[in-house]
Design a protein around this motif. Structure first.
Motif, PDB file in Angstrom:
ATOM      1  N   ILE A  11       0.820  -1.203   0.013  1.00 58.92           N
ATOM      2  CA  ILE A  11       0.010  -0.089  -0.027  1.00 58.92           C
ATOM      3  C   ILE A  11       0.891   1.233  -0.028  1.00 58.92           C
ATOM      4  O   ILE A  11       0.469   2.279  -0.718  1.00 58.92           O
ATOM      5  N   SER A  12       1.931   1.183   0.751  1.00 57.19           N
ATOM      6  CA  SER A  12       2.847   2.375   0.858  1.00 57.19           C
ATOM      7  C   SER A  12       3.411   2.624  -0.590  1.00 57.19           C
ATOM      8  O   SER A  12       3.442   3.809  -0.898  1.00 57.19           O
ATOM      9  N   GLY A  13       3.793   1.410  -1.088  1.00 51.50           N
ATOM     10  CA  GLY A  13       4.552   1.599  -2.634  1.00 51.50           C
ATOM     11  C   GLY A  13       3.534   2.149  -3.556  1.00 51.50           C
ATOM     12  O   GLY A  13       4.052   2.994  -4.418  1.00 51.50           O
ATOM     13  N   ASN A  14       2.423   1.853  -3.417  1.00 54.52           N
ATOM     14  CA  ASN A  14       1.261   2.171  -4.375  1.00 54.52           C
ATOM     15  C   ASN A  14       0.873   3.619  -4.187  1.00 54.52           C
ATOM     16  O   ASN A  14       0.809   4.137  -5.411  1.00 54.52           O
ATOM     17  N   ILE A  15       1.087   4.364  -2.972  1.00 53.15           N
ATOM     18  CA  ILE A  15       0.762   5.398  -2.939  1.00 53.15           C
ATOM     19  C   ILE A  15       1.908   6.287  -3.358  1.00 53.15           C
ATOM     20  O   ILE A  15       1.866   7.445  -3.802  1.00 53.15           O
ATOM     21  N   ALA A  16       3.184   5.958  -2.953  1.00 54.17           N
ATOM     22  CA  ALA A  16       4.189   6.862  -3.176  1.00 54.17           C
ATOM     23  C   ALA A  16       4.464   6.773  -4.770  1.00 54.17           C
ATOM     24  O   ALA A  16       4.771   7.830  -5.100  1.00 54.17           O
ATOM     25  N   LYS A  70       1.970   0.391 -12.103  1.00 54.31           N
ATOM     26  CA  LYS A  70       0.798  -0.723 -11.956  1.00 54.31           C
ATOM     27  C   LYS A  70       0.927  -0.938 -10.553  1.00 54.31           C
ATOM     28  O   LYS A  70       1.905  -1.396  -9.943  1.00 54.31           O
ATOM     29  N   ARG A  71      -0.135  -0.683  -9.786  1.00 48.00           N
ATOM     30  CA  ARG A  71      -0.227  -0.897  -8.490  1.00 48.00           C
ATOM     31  C   ARG A  71      -0.077  -2.258  -8.017  1.00 48.00           C
ATOM     32  O   ARG A  71      -0.412  -3.243  -8.751  1.00 48.00           O
ATOM     33  N   GLN A  84      -1.237   7.263 -16.787  1.00 47.38           N
ATOM     34  CA  GLN A  84      -1.037   7.506 -15.343  1.00 47.38           C
ATOM     35  C   GLN A  84      -0.932   6.354 -14.837  1.00 47.38           C
ATOM     36  O   GLN A  84      -1.465   5.260 -14.902  1.00 47.38           O
ATOM     37  N   SER A  85      -0.663   6.305 -13.431  1.00 42.71           N
ATOM     38  CA  SER A  85      -0.652   5.273 -12.552  1.00 42.71           C
ATOM     39  C   SER A  85      -2.242   4.899 -12.320  1.00 42.71           C
ATOM     40  O   SER A  85      -3.045   5.575 -12.052  1.00 42.71           O
ATOM     41  N   ASN A  86      -2.260   3.533 -12.300  1.00 41.86           N
ATOM     42  CA  ASN A  86      -3.583   2.870 -11.889  1.00 41.86           C
ATOM     43  C   ASN A  86      -3.837   3.025 -10.559  1.00 41.86           C
ATOM     44  O   ASN A  86      -4.990   2.155  -9.993  1.00 41.86           O
ATOM     45  N   THR A 125      -8.955   4.311  -2.507  1.00 38.24           N
ATOM     46  CA  THR A 125      -8.968   3.057  -2.424  1.00 38.24           C
ATOM     47  C   THR A 125      -7.777   2.342  -1.566  1.00 38.24           C
ATOM     48  O   THR A 125      -7.860   1.705  -0.347  1.00 38.24           O
ATOM     49  N   GLU A 126      -6.731   2.881  -1.741  1.00 39.33           N
ATOM     50  CA  GLU A 126      -5.377   2.710  -0.854  1.00 39.33           C
ATOM     51  C   GLU A 126      -5.582   2.918   0.818  1.00 39.33           C
ATOM     52  O   GLU A 126      -5.213   2.423   1.465  1.00 39.33           O
ATOM     53  N   PHE A 127      -6.379   4.352   0.905  1.00 34.03           N
ATOM     54  CA  PHE A 127      -6.611   4.770   2.450  1.00 34.03           C
ATOM     55  C   PHE A 127      -7.474   3.730   2.961  1.00 34.03           C
ATOM     56  O   PHE A 127      -7.223   3.472   4.035  1.00 34.03           O
ATOM     57  N   SER A 128      -8.439   3.212   2.338  1.00 37.85           N
ATOM     58  CA  SER A 128      -9.511   2.385   2.863  1.00 37.85           C
ATOM     59  C   SER A 128      -8.704   0.972   2.967  1.00 37.85           C
ATOM     60  O   SER A 128      -9.014   0.280   4.212  1.00 37.85           O
TER      61      SER A 128
END
Length: 462
Positions: free
Chosen positions: A24-29, A37-38, A421-423, A428-431
């Motif tokens: 999740i951290s990597g996706n947000i970063a 791609k998350r 852009q990034s997907n 969603t990541e915060f949830s």
């Protein structure tokens, strides 16, 4: 499950949730990383071997779940060589490995990415923001043939001058042409027996309207209608205007039965007024039957012979009339209706801009107005895109799970002046972060509870 197993299970839960929070951290970063791609997280339970009536909840294992098949939003940019894939597929890129003694070296193995923010480097190669050099096939802008396969290089392409040799033309000639003479004397047919016209044999196809004969050119203009006018190019790329006129030399009749005939003329001096220049006949009689269909000539393209404009001669000029061809139907305007008109040849040109087509072609626009393909973007498809092995800089490597690459768009398209852009979706990541944090806290509570139970057991022994 004994207390020690409970402790071990809770530890596996802590490890799994730690792995999930890391993803999740990597996706947000990377929420603003082009083409990212998350990485989602899936959980698998690890059960111990036990009879059905003695089974207990097992430990848990966290695994990465790639989302390579899920596209991000596509946004427009001002860089023409930026590109985004609409559909499946990856750009094929290589990494630079060295730059010594003025020679740049690249890795031999292809990498695959959705990052399409490509722009030209100092040498004309297309490279994205992560240092991936785009590969594909380079094309010869003159012939359209492949010159080499590998790194795509735009550079400073140029086009040589090409002489015009062929005209593509389709039109309707009016059954009753409206000429200056017809408006006064009701005369539709141009009399080629005039002393001003050189006759070519018994077929009455005029060869030339001689402007040195008094009134010849003006008489011809008064008894003919304007045909197509187009720019032709010499071998050095010099433009010359090819102006034409149609003259109806025979009306259709029933007594005696005859078909309508037209002759095509072109001006020998494009800078002179129509009534002050010689008009050369192309030497072919165009015949139309009573239905308006052209019956002669039957060859296509039609040979116009050597066309001389000014001091320059276009040898062996031809005219292709295509499938619609030339017709002779009634038209109230009494003028020629042109449906198709183009000519080959061009002046010399230098590359002024590039663009990316939906078919994966990088097209160049040249100073002479010509648009030519310069390269084909390398695109690879995989049977299992989520089986690719993630690499750094947003790249992926082929793996046994992904299968071999399949070259080509295969139904996908490219969008130029755009990037993907990034997907990653922040909300969603915060949830997921909230749920993961609660699961992590619950596992720590299990550990503390198991530790309390062990302490109580030890106190019993005491």
């Amino acid at each position: 499950m004994d207390l020690f197993s409970a402790l071990q299970t809770s530890v596996s839960g802590l490890q799994a949730q730690s792995y999930a929070i890391s993803n999740i951290s990597g996706n947000i970063a990377n929420s603003q990383t082009t083409g990212f791609k998350r990485v989602d997280t899936s959980f698998v339970d690890l059960m111990s071997d036990a009879p059905p009536k003695r089974e207990v909840a097992g430990s848990v294992l966290a695994q990465a779940q790639l989302t390579n098949t899920l596209a991000g939003n596509v946004i427009s940019t001002s860089v023409p060589t930026n590109m985004a894939i609409s559909g499946s597929g990856f750009f094929t890129v290589v990494q630079k490995t060295g730059d010594a003694n003025g020679a740049t070296t690249f890795s031999g193995a292809n990498l695959y990415t959705r990052r399409g923010d490509f722009s030209q480097d100092k040498d004309g190669y297309l490279v994205n923001g992560a240092g991936g050099y785009l590969t594909g096939t380079n094309l010869d802008p003159i012939t359209g043939q492949t010159t080499n396969t590998g790194l795509i290089k735009v550079g400073n392409a140029s086009l040589p001058a090409n002489a015009s040799t062929s005209i593509s033309y389709a039109a309707n000639l009016p059954a009753t042409p409206t000429t200056t003479a017809s408006a006064t004397s009701k005369k539709d047919v141009y009399n080629q027996n005039s002393a001003a016209v050189v006759i070519d044999g018994a077929n009455q196809t005029g060869v030339k309207v001689d402007s040195t004969v008094a009134g010849a050119a003006s008489t011809f203009v008064d008894n003919s209608i304007a045909g197509p006018s187009i720019t032709a190019y010499t071998t050095t790329g010099a433009p010359l205007t090819l102006s034409t006129r149609w003259a109806k030399v025979q009306d259709a009749g029933t007594n005696p039965k005859q078909d309508a005939q037209w002759n095509l003329y072109y001006a020998s001096d494009p800078t002179a007024a129509p009534s002050a220049t010689d008009w050369n006949n192309v030497g072919t009689s165009f015949v139309f039957d009573s239905t308006g269909k052209m019956t002669a000539p039957t060859d296509n393209p039609i040979k116009l012979g050597d066309v001389k404009i000014g001091d320059y001669t276009f040898p062996g000029m031809t005219m292709s009339v295509g499938s619609s061809g030339l017709t002779q139907y009634a038209d109230a305007s009494g003028a020629v209706t042109t449906n198709t008109l183009s000519i080959n040849g061009n002046s010399a040109g230098t590359l002024t801009s590039v663009s990316v087509g939906t078919d994966g072609k990088i097209n160049g626009t040249f100073s002479n107005g010509t648009v030519k393909p310069l390269a084909t973007v390398g695109i690879a498809q995989f049977a299992n895109p989520d089986g690719l092995k993630a690499d750094t800089n947003g790249n992926y490597q082929q793996s046994a799970d992904s299968g071999p690459p399949l070259v080509g768009l295969n139904g996908s398209t490219l969008a130029g002046s755009s990037i993907e852009q990034s997907n990653t979706d922040i909300a969603t990541e915060f949830s997921k972060m909230i749920v993961t944090q609660q699961a992590y806290s619950a596992n720590t509570r299990v550990m503390s509870t198991a530790q309390t139970m062990m302490s109580d057991l030890l106190n019993v022994i005491r």
